[in-house]
Structures are given as C-alpha cells and as structure tokens.
Scaffold this active site. Structure first.
Site, PDB file in Angstrom:
ATOM      1  N   ILE A 318       0.846  -1.205   0.000  1.00 21.83           N
ATOM      2  CA  ILE A 318       0.000   0.000   0.000  1.00 21.83           C
ATOM      3  C   ILE A 318       0.875   1.246   0.000  1.00 21.83           C
ATOM      4  O   ILE A 318       0.649   2.187  -0.776  1.00 21.83           O
ATOM      5  CB  ILE A 318      -0.954  -0.006   1.203  1.00 21.83           C
ATOM      6  CG1 ILE A 318      -1.964  -1.155   1.070  1.00 21.83           C
ATOM      7  CG2 ILE A 318      -1.682   1.337   1.323  1.00 21.83           C
ATOM      8  CD1 ILE A 318      -2.809  -1.387   2.302  1.00 21.83           C
ATOM      9  N   THR A 396      -5.262   5.052   7.385  1.00 24.85           N
ATOM     10  CA  THR A 396      -6.111   4.079   6.696  1.00 24.85           C
ATOM     11  C   THR A 396      -5.679   2.660   7.056  1.00 24.85           C
ATOM     12  O   THR A 396      -5.989   1.715   6.327  1.00 24.85           O
ATOM     13  CB  THR A 396      -6.027   4.268   5.165  1.00 24.85           C
ATOM     14  OG1 THR A 396      -4.650   4.201   4.761  1.00 24.85           O
ATOM     15  CG2 THR A 396      -6.618   5.602   4.733  1.00 24.85           C
ATOM     16  N   SER A 397      -4.996   2.510   8.184  1.00 29.27           N
ATOM     17  CA  SER A 397      -4.446   1.206   8.553  1.00 29.27           C
ATOM     18  C   SER A 397      -5.221   0.564   9.705  1.00 29.27           C
ATOM     19  O   SER A 397      -6.141  -0.212   9.483  1.00 29.27           O
ATOM     20  CB  SER A 397      -2.970   1.342   8.908  1.00 29.27           C
ATOM     21  OG  SER A 397      -2.397   0.075   9.111  1.00 29.27           O
ATOM     22  N   ARG A 398      -4.900   0.903  10.941  1.00 30.93           N
ATOM     23  CA  ARG A 398      -5.579   0.381  12.113  1.00 30.93           C
ATOM     24  C   ARG A 398      -5.782   1.509  13.124  1.00 30.93           C
ATOM     25  O   ARG A 398      -4.882   2.315  13.362  1.00 30.93           O
ATOM     26  CB  ARG A 398      -4.787  -0.758  12.764  1.00 30.93           C
ATOM     27  CG  ARG A 398      -4.845  -2.076  12.000  1.00 30.93           C
ATOM     28  CD  ARG A 398      -6.238  -2.700  12.049  1.00 30.93           C
ATOM     29  NE  ARG A 398      -6.311  -3.993  11.406  1.00 30.93           N
ATOM     30  CZ  ARG A 398      -6.652  -4.190  10.145  1.00 30.93           C
ATOM     31  NH1 ARG A 398      -6.907  -3.138   9.355  1.00 30.93           N
ATOM     32  NH2 ARG A 398      -6.731  -5.422   9.650  1.00 30.93           N
ATOM     33  N   ASP A 422      -9.826   6.648   8.396  1.00 29.68           N
ATOM     34  CA  ASP A 422     -10.700   5.600   7.893  1.00 29.68           C
ATOM     35  C   ASP A 422     -10.879   4.506   8.931  1.00 29.68           C
ATOM     36  O   ASP A 422     -11.648   3.573   8.726  1.00 29.68           O
ATOM     37  CB  ASP A 422     -10.129   5.009   6.596  1.00 29.68           C
ATOM     38  CG  ASP A 422     -11.085   4.025   5.938  1.00 29.68           C
ATOM     39  OD1 ASP A 422     -12.243   4.419   5.674  1.00 29.68           O
ATOM     40  OD2 ASP A 422     -10.693   2.869   5.696  1.00 29.68           O
ATOM     41  N   GLU A 427     -13.797   1.278  16.922  1.00 25.63           N
ATOM     42  CA  GLU A 427     -14.770   1.300  15.822  1.00 25.63           C
ATOM     43  C   GLU A 427     -15.727   0.121  15.818  1.00 25.63           C
ATOM     44  O   GLU A 427     -16.761   0.147  15.148  1.00 25.63           O
ATOM     45  CB  GLU A 427     -14.032   1.322  14.472  1.00 25.63           C
ATOM     46  CG  GLU A 427     -13.326   0.025  14.123  1.00 25.63           C
ATOM     47  CD  GLU A 427     -12.589   0.091  12.793  1.00 25.63           C
ATOM     48  OE1 GLU A 427     -12.815  -0.795  11.959  1.00 25.63           O
ATOM     49  OE2 GLU A 427     -11.791   1.026  12.587  1.00 25.63           O
ATOM     50  N   HIS A 459     -14.100   2.792   7.683  1.00 30.96           N
ATOM     51  CA  HIS A 459     -13.229   1.674   7.291  1.00 30.96           C
ATOM     52  C   HIS A 459     -13.579   1.188   5.892  1.00 30.96           C
ATOM     53  O   HIS A 459     -13.777  -0.009   5.651  1.00 30.96           O
ATOM     54  CB  HIS A 459     -13.332   0.524   8.302  1.00 30.96           C
ATOM     55  CG  HIS A 459     -12.067  -0.282   8.395  1.00 30.96           C
ATOM     56  ND1 HIS A 459     -11.590  -0.801   9.583  1.00 30.96           N
ATOM     57  CD2 HIS A 459     -11.178  -0.666   7.454  1.00 30.96           C
ATOM     58  CE1 HIS A 459     -10.471  -1.471   9.363  1.00 30.96           C
ATOM     59  NE2 HIS A 459     -10.209  -1.411   8.071  1.00 30.96           N
ATOM     60  N   GLN A 460     -13.667   2.134   4.954  1.00 29.51           N
ATOM     61  CA  GLN A 460     -14.092   1.826   3.594  1.00 29.51           C
ATOM     62  C   GLN A 460     -12.976   1.936   2.567  1.00 29.51           C
ATOM     63  O   GLN A 460     -13.224   1.799   1.366  1.00 29.51           O
ATOM     64  CB  GLN A 460     -15.232   2.770   3.179  1.00 29.51           C
ATOM     65  CG  GLN A 460     -14.777   4.222   2.955  1.00 29.51           C
ATOM     66  CD  GLN A 460     -15.886   5.120   2.469  1.00 29.51           C
ATOM     67  OE1 GLN A 460     -16.799   5.432   3.230  1.00 29.51           O
ATOM     68  NE2 GLN A 460     -15.814   5.539   1.222  1.00 29.51           N
ATOM     69  N   ALA A 461     -11.752   2.160   3.015  1.00 31.11           N
ATOM     70  CA  ALA A 461     -10.655   2.370   2.065  1.00 31.11           C
ATOM     71  C   ALA A 461     -10.499   1.196   1.105  1.00 31.11           C
ATOM     72  O   ALA A 461     -10.134   1.368  -0.051  1.00 31.11           O
ATOM     73  CB  ALA A 461      -9.344   2.614   2.811  1.00 31.11           C
ATOM     74  N   PHE A 462     -10.815  -0.007   1.571  1.00 28.55           N
ATOM     75  CA  PHE A 462     -10.660  -1.201   0.736  1.00 28.55           C
ATOM     76  C   PHE A 462     -11.778  -1.355  -0.292  1.00 28.55           C
ATOM     77  O   PHE A 462     -11.668  -2.155  -1.218  1.00 28.55           O
ATOM     78  CB  PHE A 462     -10.677  -2.452   1.629  1.00 28.55           C
ATOM     79  CG  PHE A 462     -12.059  -2.811   2.123  1.00 28.55           C
ATOM     80  CD1 PHE A 462     -12.815  -3.763   1.461  1.00 28.55           C
ATOM     81  CD2 PHE A 462     -12.617  -2.173   3.221  1.00 28.55           C
ATOM     82  CE1 PHE A 462     -14.097  -4.087   1.887  1.00 28.55           C
ATOM     83  CE2 PHE A 462     -13.895  -2.482   3.662  1.00 28.55           C
ATOM     84  CZ  PHE A 462     -14.631  -3.455   2.990  1.00 28.55           C
TER      85      PHE A 462
END
Length: 498
Positions: A318, A396-398, A422, A427, A459-462
């Site tokens: 990434i 955008t990781s954890r 993200d 969460e 958490h929608q980056a993927f």
C-alpha cells in the site's frame, strides 16, 4: 406455469436469462384466490415464497391477540409484491393471516423445489440473495417478511459438503463471494450471519467447520478452545491484519487461520490520497456550503501538494502504491520502515529516514503499518510534539495506531491542522452499521466528528470492486487449500505460527 414474462416482472428475476426464467417457471405453482379467501391462515406453516401477480393481499399479524377477531390490520400488498422469502430456507409458522382483497393471482415457489433450482443454476441464487440484501439495506419490514434477515442464513450445503459460516456479513461482500464461488467452481455452501463474532455471539458458530471473519470480528484466547470444541477447524479472514484474532490461542487449539495479504493495495492508497485532498482543498466543507446556497470561498483556502513533504510510516504494498501517486504530485516523500525497500529508495524524491525525522520534517503523515504492541499508539502526545505545526495526519491502517485522546488534544490546540481517519480504535460497535436513529455514545468519536478539519470514513478504504473480487478470491483459495488437506503453516497465506 409457463409465462416467463410474469417472473421477469419481479425484482429478483428481472435480469435473469430466459433459460433460468424457464427453469424457475417449471417449479412454480399457480393459485387463484377470490375475495376473502385465505392464502395463509393463522398458525399455518409457510413453506415457500409467494409472488402476487395481480390483485391485493391483506396481511394481518397476531402478536398478543387471542382470537382471529382480534387480529390487527398491518398492511395491504399490491401486484408485484412478494412475501415469505425466509421460508425458502427455514419454513415457519405464521402467527397471523394473509387474505385476498378481491380476486388475486399468485404463484408460489416451494422450498422443496427451491433446493433443486439452486443446484441447477447458481446464478438464480445470486439474484435472490442480491435482492434480499437490497431489502435488508432498505429496511423492508412487512410482517409477512419479519424473518427476512434469516434468509441470508442456512444456505444449502454444497455438493462437496463444505459449508462456510460468514460473520459480520454484508450484502456487497456476500455478492462478491457468491460470484467467485461460482466462477471458480468451488461449489462451497455459505451461511451468512449479520452478527459480529464475539464472546456474546460465539454460540452462533456451533456446527460450523470453517468460519469466515472480518476486521471487527474477534477471537480471544478464551474463545479459541471453545470454538474448537464446537467443531471449528479453520478461520478464513477476509482481511490482511489478524490483530483481532489471538493467533497463539488458535495455534494451541489446532485451528488453522489464513489471511488475505493482497487484494488491491491501490484501493487503500487512493483512499488515503482522497482524504488528503479533501482535507487540503476543503471539499467536504465546500460541498455543504454549496448545498445550502453559500457560494462564497471564505474558509476554503488550501495549499499546493507540489513541493510539500509527505511522511510515510510503512512502505509495504500500500505504501509503495501511495509513493507513486505522491510523486506524481511532485511531493518529497520521507519513509520509515523496519525493512527499507531498495527499489523504492532508488526512486527520485524518496528517502528513508528515522522515525523521528518523519515526525519532524513532514507536512503530512500517513500510516501504513500493522497494529502490534510496538506500533500501538504510535501517534501520541510525545510524537505529536515533534511534528510541524498544522501537520495533517492520515490513518487508513488500524485505529489503534493513534491515541485518539491525544489526537483530539492536538486538534484543539491547533498543533494538528487536519486529520483523515478511515479507522478508529473503538470502531467495532459503530463502523459498518447504520446508527442514524441510535446515535453515537462514544464521547471521543462524537467529539472527533465535530471538528470541521476532520474527515472520518467507516473503514471503507478497501471498498472497490477490484478489492472485493481479490478478497473473495484469496479467501476461497485459502479455504480450498484447507479442504484439500493442508493445515496451519502449510497454507500459502497462513497466519499461524505453527
């Protein structure tokens, strides 16, 4: 019944090819009811789905009433309606009545016929589950469908006998797995459960040999041996990170764990840039201003990305994708990674430096490392004090990489210029759920969302078509290796240590 045009008029089947419509049509029973005639009487077994071709049906539901005369009117259904979907998978006793309001023409697909239809045409099952997912998203609630959510459960065992239970199942992910299952010819059986796996829901795993879990499911040290006792032999993750799974406990229990190391690194890298650019150019603020008729430019001043210094913590797949995008902007990229990449180091504009230098010299800092004891709260009061004033933080990781309380303090003091998140440390009870009517009780998350210079996505980056296809493909490949006899570290994408 032979009129396939009638079937094509119902939402689940509108896009099916003629041969599938014909197959369905051959398995339908046709009913004609006169005014006042019962389709389903109180306490009768519903064992299939009904399609109302024309006419109207009056649905009544008996909750606490003791006689038919006490049944309360609930709603009236018109032509094109369908009801009883959950009975295809688990016939149920309907505590109420369904009566014709005038003459009605109805066709019925019985659960016994549905099983043979699915075995003959997987594309029909895709159409049905896509429809059911849409009904769930839109909040369909008519009482004859009160068990609609259960229609996503109990999918028939596949021909090869391998059944996979999915926790935290969502329609967009379910559809990707159904497509990949058919495309690759695995013929696995799926059991979709909306609940997240936790100590409170562990009983739902009973009888499952393989569990398919996502980022907000959890398997603790206490849960692993219980899952083993319940018959679970494999956990197939739908994600890369495994910090939500106690791997050592799974090793000890003899449970194989496999992850999805690669799906689409571009999806996450591009989302990170989207957060950067939205925050920089105030896109989210500008959108709301224009929506209410404010076309002024006050408060919308940003900066050129060209010439700025971006610090990347973590330069895996990434991070490497993000570097290419950032170099296109003309930025200088400072990198920190425990294992520097010579290929990335050779790129003009890319320099590996110490972690302290990333904090000290970066205008934007983007996090791309897994959550470990060493990276927990990597962003904290101390590291923020080393940063430039008005630094932008992107994660955008954890969620656990950031001490959120420290982030809030940095935002309040002005040390942090903006933040794009993200992920969030707590969460699990919020992301992927619709809480519009319930609200957010987490004070820190609620405070974060009040800042105009903070963007939070769920958490929608993927979440791209390509990534969903990659996740489903790799997860099912991992399962196929397990089914073929491999265990633990024998699997290509094993997360086990033994």
């Amino acid at each position: 019944m032979s009129d396939t045009n009638v079937l094509a008029s119902f939402a689940p089947f509108s896009s099916l090819p003629e041969q599938d419509l014909a197959l369905l049509s051959d398995n339908l029973a046709e009913l004609t009811l006169q005014d006042g005639q019962l389709l389903v009487q109180s306490s009768a077994l519903v064992d299939g789905v009904y399609f109302l071709v024309n006419g109207k049906l009056k649905v009544k539901h008996n909750s606490d009433a003791k006689s038919a005369s006490e049944l309360e009117d609930v709603e009236e259904l018109g032509s094109g309606s369908s009801l009883g979907w959950s009975a295809l998978f688990d016939p149920f006793v309907f505590d109420g009545s369904i009566t014709a309001a005038g003459q009605c023409k109805i066709v019925k697909l019985a659960s016994s016929h549905f099983q043979s239809v699915l075995q003959s045409s997987p594309s029909i099952s895709r159409a049905i589950f896509s429809f059911i997912g849409g009904e769930l998203r839109s909040g369909a609630t008519h009482v004859a469908e009160r068990d609609l959510a259960s229609s996503l459960n109990g999918l028939l065992l596949s021909n090869n006998g391998t059944k996979i239970k999915f926790f935290d199942a969502k329609p967009y992910m379910n559809e990707a797995f159904l497509k990949e299952n058919e495309a690759k010819g695995y013929n696995f059986g799926f059991d979709f459960v909306e609940s997240k796996l936790s100590k409170a829901t562990i009983a739902l795993a009973k009888g499952a040999k393989i569990l398919c879990l996502f980022v907000n499911d959890s398997v603790t040290a206490e849960m692993a041996p219980k899952l083993k006792q319940m018959g679970v032999q494999m956990i197939a993750l739908r994600c890369n990170g495994s910090d939500n799974i106690d791997i050592k406990a799974c090793d000890a229990a003899g449970i194989t764990v496999a992850r999805v190391p690669n799906y689409s690194p571009y999806s996450v890298a591009e989302h990170a840039v989207a957060l950067m650019m939205s925050l920089n150019r105030k896109i989210h603020i500008a959108h709301h201003k224009v929506k209410v008729g404010d076309f002024s430019l006050n408060g919308l001043v940003g900066f050129d990305m060209h010439g700025k210094t971006v610090g990347l913590i973590g330069t895996g797949k990434i991070g490497a994708c993000l570097i290419d995008i950032l170099l296109g902007f003309g930025t200088r990229v400072l990198c920190y990674d425990l294992y520097p990449s010579p290929a990335l180091q050779s790129k003009p504009g890319v320099t590996y430096v110490s972690l302290a230098d990333v904090f000290t010299h970066s205008d934007i800092i983007s996090l791309h490392v897994p959550l470990t004891p060493q990276t927990h709260h990597l962003i904290n009061d101390d590291t923020l004090s080393q940063c430039k004033d008005k630094v932008m933080i992107i994660n955008t990781s954890r969620g656990g990489l950031i001490d959120t309380a420290a982030l809030v303090r940095g935002l309040k003091s002005g040390k942090i210029g903006s933040a794009g998140l993200d992920v969030y440390e707590q969460e699990r009870d919020y992301f992927y759920e619709n809480l519009q009517m319930k609200g957010v009780s987490d004070d820190v998350l609620a405070r974060l969302m009040t800042f105009p210079n903070v963007l939070v996505t769920s958490h929608q980056a993927f979440l791209t078509n390509e990534a969903l296809e990659g996740i489903a493909g790799t997860a099912l490949f991992n399962i196929s290796e397990f089914v073929a006899g491999k265990r633990g570290t024998e699997l290509k994408n094993s997360a086990n240590s033994v």
